[in-house]
Design a protein around this motif. Structure first.
Motif, PDB file in Angstrom:
ATOM      1  N   LYS A 162     -62.502  74.914  41.735  1.00 44.92           N
ATOM      2  CA  LYS A 162     -63.946  74.778  41.559  1.00 44.92           C
ATOM      3  C   LYS A 162     -64.355  73.480  40.888  1.00 44.92           C
ATOM      4  CE  LYS A 162     -64.211  78.876  43.284  1.00 44.92           C
ATOM      5  NZ  LYS A 162     -64.516  79.009  44.732  1.00 44.92           N
ATOM      6  N   GLY A 163     -63.405  72.783  40.294  1.00 40.73           N
ATOM      7  CA  GLY A 163     -63.719  71.530  39.614  1.00 40.73           C
ATOM      8  C   GLY A 163     -62.473  70.972  38.963  1.00 40.73           C
ATOM      9  N   TRP A 164     -62.537  69.706  38.515  1.00 38.73           N
ATOM     10  CA  TRP A 164     -61.379  69.095  37.868  1.00 38.73           C
ATOM     11  C   TRP A 164     -61.630  68.965  36.355  1.00 38.73           C
ATOM     12  CZ3 TRP A 164     -62.327  64.645  35.187  1.00 38.73           C
ATOM     13  CH2 TRP A 164     -63.419  63.844  35.591  1.00 38.73           C
ATOM     14  N   VAL A 165     -60.523  68.955  35.608  1.00 37.63           N
ATOM     15  CA  VAL A 165     -60.573  68.729  34.163  1.00 37.63           C
ATOM     16  C   VAL A 165     -59.510  67.698  33.812  1.00 37.63           C
ATOM     17  CG1 VAL A 165     -61.469  71.007  33.568  1.00 37.63           C
ATOM     18  CG2 VAL A 165     -58.988  70.674  33.741  1.00 37.63           C
ATOM     19  N   ASN A 166     -59.736  66.980  32.734  1.00 37.62           N
ATOM     20  CA  ASN A 166     -58.806  65.919  32.343  1.00 37.62           C
ATOM     21  C   ASN A 166     -57.885  66.376  31.207  1.00 37.62           C
ATOM     22  OD1 ASN A 166     -59.081  62.479  31.134  1.00 37.62           O
ATOM     23  ND2 ASN A 166     -57.642  63.365  32.580  1.00 37.62           N
ATOM     24  N   HIS A 167     -57.287  67.551  31.409  1.00 41.14           N
ATOM     25  CA  HIS A 167     -56.346  68.093  30.425  1.00 41.14           C
ATOM     26  C   HIS A 167     -55.576  69.234  31.077  1.00 41.14           C
ATOM     27  CE1 HIS A 167     -59.080  71.531  30.035  1.00 41.14           C
ATOM     28  NE2 HIS A 167     -60.066  70.668  29.868  1.00 41.14           N
ATOM     29  N   ILE A 168     -54.547  69.702  30.405  1.00 41.81           N
ATOM     30  CA  ILE A 168     -53.805  70.869  30.871  1.00 41.81           C
ATOM     31  C   ILE A 168     -54.706  72.095  30.775  1.00 41.81           C
ATOM     32  CG2 ILE A 168     -51.846  72.385  30.387  1.00 41.81           C
ATOM     33  CD1 ILE A 168     -50.332  69.927  29.378  1.00 41.81           C
ATOM     34  N   SER A 169     -54.689  72.926  31.819  1.00 43.03           N
ATOM     35  CA  SER A 169     -55.577  74.078  31.852  1.00 43.03           C
ATOM     36  C   SER A 169     -54.830  75.326  32.315  1.00 43.03           C
ATOM     37  CB  SER A 169     -56.757  73.806  32.793  1.00 43.03           C
ATOM     38  OG  SER A 169     -57.551  74.960  32.951  1.00 43.03           O
ATOM     39  N   ASP A 170     -55.168  76.460  31.720  1.00 48.89           N
ATOM     40  CA  ASP A 170     -54.641  77.756  32.158  1.00 48.89           C
ATOM     41  C   ASP A 170     -55.553  78.424  33.180  1.00 48.89           C
ATOM     42  OD1 ASP A 170     -52.422  77.585  30.451  1.00 48.89           O
ATOM     43  OD2 ASP A 170     -53.563  78.434  28.768  1.00 48.89           O
ATOM     44  N   ASN A 171     -56.682  77.807  33.459  1.00 52.09           N
ATOM     45  CA  ASN A 171     -57.662  78.352  34.402  1.00 52.09           C
ATOM     46  C   ASN A 171     -57.276  77.915  35.816  1.00 52.09           C
ATOM     47  OD1 ASN A 171     -59.855  79.082  35.952  1.00 52.09           O
ATOM     48  ND2 ASN A 171     -61.380  78.387  34.455  1.00 52.09           N
ATOM     49  N   LEU A 172     -56.913  78.855  36.668  1.00 57.48           N
ATOM     50  CA  LEU A 172     -56.457  78.530  38.019  1.00 57.48           C
ATOM     51  C   LEU A 172     -57.583  77.995  38.902  1.00 57.48           C
ATOM     52  CD1 LEU A 172     -53.999  81.491  38.762  1.00 57.48           C
ATOM     53  CD2 LEU A 172     -53.465  79.168  37.976  1.00 57.48           C
ATOM     54  N   ASP A 173     -58.831  78.152  38.463  1.00 59.65           N
ATOM     55  CA  ASP A 173     -59.953  77.579  39.212  1.00 59.65           C
ATOM     56  C   ASP A 173     -60.083  76.075  38.987  1.00 59.65           C
ATOM     57  OD1 ASP A 173     -60.613  80.058  40.170  1.00 59.65           O
ATOM     58  OD2 ASP A 173     -62.196  80.421  38.698  1.00 59.65           O
ATOM     59  N   GLU A 174     -59.396  75.546  37.980  1.00 62.69           N
ATOM     60  CA  GLU A 174     -59.548  74.147  37.603  1.00 62.69           C
ATOM     61  C   GLU A 174     -58.381  73.308  38.117  1.00 62.69           C
ATOM     62  OE1 GLU A 174     -62.100  74.643  33.473  1.00 62.69           O
ATOM     63  OE2 GLU A 174     -59.920  74.454  33.343  1.00 62.69           O
ATOM     64  N   LEU A 175     -58.688  72.113  38.588  1.00 64.63           N
ATOM     65  CA  LEU A 175     -57.689  71.147  39.032  1.00 64.63           C
ATOM     66  C   LEU A 175     -57.390  70.200  37.879  1.00 64.63           C
ATOM     67  CD1 LEU A 175     -55.985  69.624  41.151  1.00 64.63           C
ATOM     68  CD2 LEU A 175     -58.102  68.481  41.875  1.00 64.63           C
ATOM     69  N   GLU A 176     -56.145  70.199  37.420  1.00 63.36           N
ATOM     70  CA  GLU A 176     -55.751  69.353  36.301  1.00 63.36           C
ATOM     71  C   GLU A 176     -55.572  67.907  36.744  1.00 63.36           C
ATOM     72  OE1 GLU A 176     -52.949  72.673  34.000  1.00 63.36           O
ATOM     73  OE2 GLU A 176     -52.093  70.810  34.761  1.00 63.36           O
ATOM     74  N   ILE A 177     -56.137  66.988  35.950  1.00 64.59           N
ATOM     75  CA  ILE A 177     -55.788  65.569  36.024  1.00 64.59           C
ATOM     76  C   ILE A 177     -55.205  65.193  34.668  1.00 64.59           C
ATOM     77  CG2 ILE A 177     -56.576  63.212  36.413  1.00 64.59           C
ATOM     78  CD1 ILE A 177     -58.986  64.304  37.895  1.00 64.59           C
TER      79      ILE A 177
END
Length: 238
Positions: A162-177
């Motif tokens: 659903k969107g990208w984030v600029n950190h490690i994420s546990d949310n599978l909806d988020e794309l990590e950069i």
């Protein structure tokens, strides 16, 4: 072709070197030391403007070039929240504008590979995708514009993200950069799809600024005398 260089740092110098070897003339060089030369009248001396500055000045520089009626190529990042305004101004003035987060021919081929790989991976939900990028410590924006382009391509093809984030994420909806700043590092971008069974990776590594500079000059050659909004895919015929 007469070129105005708006931004005469390391990239501007590299663009100048390539442009001169290809028979072009630099009629204006604007740096932090001669901002008084950054005027509509002086920009009008050129057939094309190439703008490589920073997030704080790019928008005003591009709008000035469009006001001058000079087709403009920009590779500045960190200002894209105002891209719609630039595009609207370009249309209203019947101008020419080409923006790319990365002008390297190799990177733009990489973009096409990334888009196609995302299409192939979309049905395979057991694979998790991640982007990582490395640049030198002087790079002002994080993540890089190239990484954002790669992320947007993946989001377009894989709607479960659903969107990208600029950190490690546990949310599978988020794309990590994941961004690292290390010297010396002209730029590396990696896309990884991993599952319990295996991993698939594609990587682009820049060895110098020459690839970016050559692409910017190719874009300037392409846009000379044109009006409209363009991308590097237009320049390269993708």
């Amino acid at each position: 072709m007469k070129i105005a260089l708006i931004g005469y740092g390391k990239m501007g110098h590299a663009i100048e070197e390539i442009a001169v070897t290809r028979g072009h003339t630099i009629v204006l060089k604007v740096s932090i030391d001669n901002l008084e030369d950054n005027t509509v009248e002086k920009i009008r001396q050129a057939d094309v403007a190439i703008e490589f500055t920073g997030p704080e000045s790019a928008f005003e520089n591009i709008m000035r070039c469009l006001e001058a009626g000079v087709p403009t190529v920009s590779g500045s990042t960190g200002w894209l929240d105002r891209l719609d305004t630039v595009q609207s101004a370009c249309r209203q003035q019947n101008g020419g504008f080409l923006y790319a987060s990365n002008f390297s021919v190799g990177v733009n081929i990489f973009f096409e590979v990334n888009r196609r790989l995302a299409e192939l991976m979309e049905p395979h939900t057991d694979y998790e995708v991640r982007i990582s990028e490395i640049h030198h410590t002087q790079k002002k924006d994080s993540p890089s514009g190239t990484a954002i382009t790669l992320a947007e391509q993946i989001l377009e093809k894989i709607p479960r993200k659903k969107g990208w984030v600029n950190h490690i994420s546990d949310n599978l909806d988020e794309l990590e950069i994941l961004s690292d700043r290390i010297d010396p590092a002209p730029g590396t971008h990696r896309i990884e799809y991993s599952s319990e069974i295996d991993s698939i990776e594609i990587t682009h590594t820049a060895h110098s600024r020459k690839g970016f500079a050559l692409g910017a000059v190719l874009a300037a050659e392409f846009i000379k005398g044109k009006s409209g909004l363009f991308r590097m895919s237009d320049v390269l015929g993708f």
